[in-house]
Design an enzyme around this catalytic site. Structure first.
Site, PDB file in Angstrom:
ATOM      1  N   SER A  74       1.123  -1.270   0.063  1.00 47.66           N
ATOM      2  CA  SER A  74       0.040  -0.071  -0.007  1.00 47.66           C
ATOM      3  C   SER A  74       1.118   1.442  -0.019  1.00 47.66           C
ATOM      4  O   SER A  74       1.857   1.427   0.774  1.00 47.66           O
ATOM      5  CB  SER A  74      -0.864   0.056   1.277  1.00 47.66           C
ATOM      6  OG  SER A  74      -1.664   1.090   1.458  1.00 47.66           O
ATOM      7  N   CYS A  83      -9.873   0.721  25.031  1.00 51.64           N
ATOM      8  CA  CYS A  83     -10.835   2.202  24.921  1.00 51.64           C
ATOM      9  C   CYS A  83     -10.560   2.988  23.686  1.00 51.64           C
ATOM     10  O   CYS A  83     -11.211   3.972  23.138  1.00 51.64           O
ATOM     11  CB  CYS A  83     -10.203   2.782  26.004  1.00 51.64           C
ATOM     12  SG  CYS A  83     -10.379   2.110  27.876  1.00 51.64           S
TER      13      CYS A  83
HETATM   14  C1  LIG Z   1      -0.266  -4.789   7.818  1.00 54.95           C
HETATM   15  C2  LIG Z   1      -1.295  -4.067   7.210  1.00 54.95           C
HETATM   16  N1  LIG Z   1      -1.948  -4.781   6.356  1.00 54.95           N
HETATM   17  C3  LIG Z   1      -2.997  -3.943   5.619  1.00 54.95           C
HETATM   18  C4  LIG Z   1      -3.295  -2.700   5.995  1.00 54.95           C
HETATM   19  C5  LIG Z   1      -4.303  -2.082   5.092  1.00 54.95           C
HETATM   20  O1  LIG Z   1      -3.813  -1.104   4.084  1.00 54.95           O
HETATM   21  P1  LIG Z   1      -4.609   0.098   3.659  1.00 54.95           P
HETATM   22  O2  LIG Z   1      -4.781   1.269   4.705  1.00 54.95           O
HETATM   23  O3  LIG Z   1      -4.049   0.661   2.416  1.00 54.95           O
HETATM   24  O4  LIG Z   1      -5.947  -0.372   3.343  1.00 54.95           O
HETATM   25  C6  LIG Z   1      -2.290  -1.949   6.854  1.00 54.95           C
HETATM   26  C7  LIG Z   1      -2.553  -0.502   6.965  1.00 54.95           C
HETATM   27  O5  LIG Z   1      -3.318   0.028   8.009  1.00 54.95           O
HETATM   28  C8  LIG Z   1      -1.212  -2.686   7.717  1.00 54.95           C
HETATM   29  O6  LIG Z   1      -0.614  -2.043   8.493  1.00 54.95           O
HETATM   30  S1  FES Z   2     -13.516   3.434  26.856  1.00 53.30           S
HETATM   31 FE1  FES Z   2     -12.689   2.155  28.247  1.00 53.30          FE
HETATM   32  S2  FES Z   2     -12.912   3.362  30.191  1.00 53.30           S
HETATM   33 FE2  FES Z   2     -13.883   4.700  28.414  1.00 53.30          FE
END
Ligand SMILES: Cc1ncc(COP(=O)(O)O)c(C=O)c1O
Ligand code: FES
Lengths: 385, 124
Positions: free
Chosen positions: A199, A324
């Site tokens: 990507s 979170c």
């Molecule tokens: C290991 C891995 N695979 C796939 C993706 C997805 O790529 P894209 O953001 O181009 O969809 C990411 C990124 O977020 C990634 O870090």
């Molecule tokens: S989302 Fe985990 S305490 Fe608020």
């Protein structure tokens, strides 16, 4: 105010040289690459050149590169396309517990649609072994998908060895190289890899452009049906500007790799060393088999989102695998698969370095973080000085 | 994504700490994401005279903990018991939908502390 971006595993800025290479294709050379008149031919030429460049840099043939609209699409195409294409040969797929959701959720979707999926566990550093893969392969295994390096903890998988194991079995091997393209050497003329996703926005190219390497002879069912683009493997008018940008970005990354990788590795190690001085801190992942830009730690007794908010107030952009912060309120599946408890995963922090980061940035972060961690611990009912 | 009020209470949380001689203690864990809040109250003449908290959680959890201590202070036990998670969220000018569950944590911890006080009190 100081502003330090340390989330390069999430995305990177487009380099000026890349932007410059892209610009003509938005306006002057706006043609549809499928059209036969001069505008179309010129756009097509840009596309051809980009394909040649990228193929040349990774030891592939130009016709083995299929452009997509993201790394996620490339990974989806690899898994779903291979699975549907090979349905008559078997219905077992092997992947790992630490894949990006693009692979994981594609595998789960295939499972829902009648395929059988084995999710290999990982060790405490996040690694799978070639032996594990060998033991999991069955006569009806059609596809194995193991990522090149993990986006959260930076662990690099032994994909060359795994590729050999898979090749012996006759199944296809896909690797998600989104985090390693342009960073680690990938020579597909020497690796037993059938499918490889990447990507552009992870290596200083534009967002929304990805590609899947599909080794000659491998047949995939297309994901996107329609026009005859990409040799009928992926329909849709090509994003010529984006693709040209991806080629330029990869060219620059590979050309500068020899200098940039050691530079950033040094900064990474300096940061890790500094963070380890904070009590009750653990480093996630492998120290040796690790992406040169990845720092992933867990601070016990505190929670990641409050950590990120505090860092943001001091101008530092980072990320966390805490429940979170996740939107689904589930902690990072990667950290859990490595055996961390829910509670420890809560205090995870990922800092991923990039081209713009300097030693001063490392010092700034190491100056601010201990104070933030201390403040949050003072507020934590789990912390017992 | 957070209101200014949330960020204010997150940045400068009120009443952080413990009350060693508390009359009631409440501790609740969040089933949704695994966070923990502990709250101590001091009661004088049926009113909450002092209250302190400690929270292991997100920005919203810390901010709701902080505001609930402000809302509770000076109230009678009956009044304090009525503080709903909705009231907590409103006092912070709202929370993102995904963070609404964090406001339960604070209101629940307060109710637990009051229940704890009542239990101890009746037992005396
Ligand atoms: C290991 C891995 N695979 C796939 C993706 C997805 O790529 P894209 O953001 O181009 O969809 C990411 C990124 O977020 C990634 O870090
Ligand atoms: S989302 Fe985990 S305490 Fe608020």
């Amino acid at each position: 105010m100081t502003e330090i971006y340390m989330d390069h595993a999430a995305t990177t800025p487009v380099r000026p040289e890349v932007l410059e290479a892209m610009m003509p294709y938005f306006s002057v050379e706006f043609g549809n690459a499928s059209s036969i008149y001069s505008w179309g031919r010129r756009a097509h030429h840009g596309l051809d050149q980009a394909r040649d460049t990228i193929a040349g840099l990774i030891g592939a043939r130009p016709e083995e590169i299929v452009f997509t609209a993201s790394g996620s699409e490339a990974a989806n195409m690899a898994l779903k396309g291979a699975a549907w294409g090979l349905r008559s040969k078997g219905n077992h797929i092997i992947t790992t517990a630490v894949e990006h959701h693009a692979v994981l959720d594609s595998a789960l979707w295939l499972e829902k649609n009648g395929f059988e999926v084995t999710f290999l566990p990982v060790d405490s550093e996040g690694r799978v072994s070639p032996e594990q893969v060998r033991d999991a392969i069955r006569p009806d295994t059609i596809l194995v998908s193991v990522m090149h390096a993990n986006n959260e903890v930076g662990t690099i998988q032994p994909i060359a060895e795994i590729g050999s194991v898979v090749k012996e079995s006759g199944a296809l091997f896909h690797t998600d190289a989104v985090q390693t393209m342009g960073v680690l050497d990938i020579d597909l003329s020497r690796l037993d890899i059938d499918l490889l996703s990447f990507s552009a926005h992870k290596f200083y190219g534009p967002k929304g452009v990805g590609a899947l390497f599909v080794r000659k002879g491998v047949r995939l069912d297309p994901l996107v049906h329609g026009g005859a683009q990409e040799r009928r493997r992926r329909a849709g008018t090509e994003n010529v500007a984006g693709i040209v940008g991806m080629a330029k970005a990869l060219e620059l990354a590979v050309a500068e790799r020899e200098v940039e990788v050691p530079r950033i590795t040094k900064l990474r190690d300096q940061l890790i060393r500094g963070l380890r001085e904070i009590p009750h801190t653990r480093v996630n992942g492998s120290l040796s088999e690790r992406l040169p830009n990845n720092v992933s730690v867990c601070f016990e007794f505190i929670e990641g989102e409050s950590l990120l908010l505090n860092l943001d107030m001091r101008g530092i952009a980072a990320s966390s695998g805490s429940a979170c912060t996740s939107g689904s309120l589930e902690p990072s599946h990667v950290l859990l698969a490595m055996g961390l408890s829910h509670e420890i995963a809560h205090g995870s922090l990922r800092l991923t370095l990039g081209r713009e980061n300097t030693e001063n940035d490392i010092e700034y972060v190491l100056n601010e973080l201990p104070d933030i961690v201390h403040r949050l611990r003072e507020m934590s009912p789990l912390y017992d000085k | 994504m957070y209101s200014e009020k949330v960020m204010d209470h997150f940045t400068n949380p009120r009443n952080v700490g413990e009350l060693p001689d508390a009359d009631g203690v409440g501790e609740v864990g969040n089933a949704r994401c695994g966070d923990i809040m502990k709250l101590w109250i001091k009661v004088e003449d049926g009113r909450i005279s002092d209250v302190k908290f400690k929270t292991f959680g997100c920005g919203a959890a810390i901010a709701t903990s902080s505001i609930v201590t402000e809302l509770a202070k000076g109230k009678t036990l009956d009044e304090a018991e009525q503080i709903s998670n909705r009231a907590v969220a409103e006092a912070l000018d709202g929370l993102p939908p995904i963070k609404m569950h964090c406001s339960n944590l604070a209101a629940d911890a307060l109710r637990e502390a009051i229940a704890d006080y009542r239990k101890k009190h009746n037992m005396e």
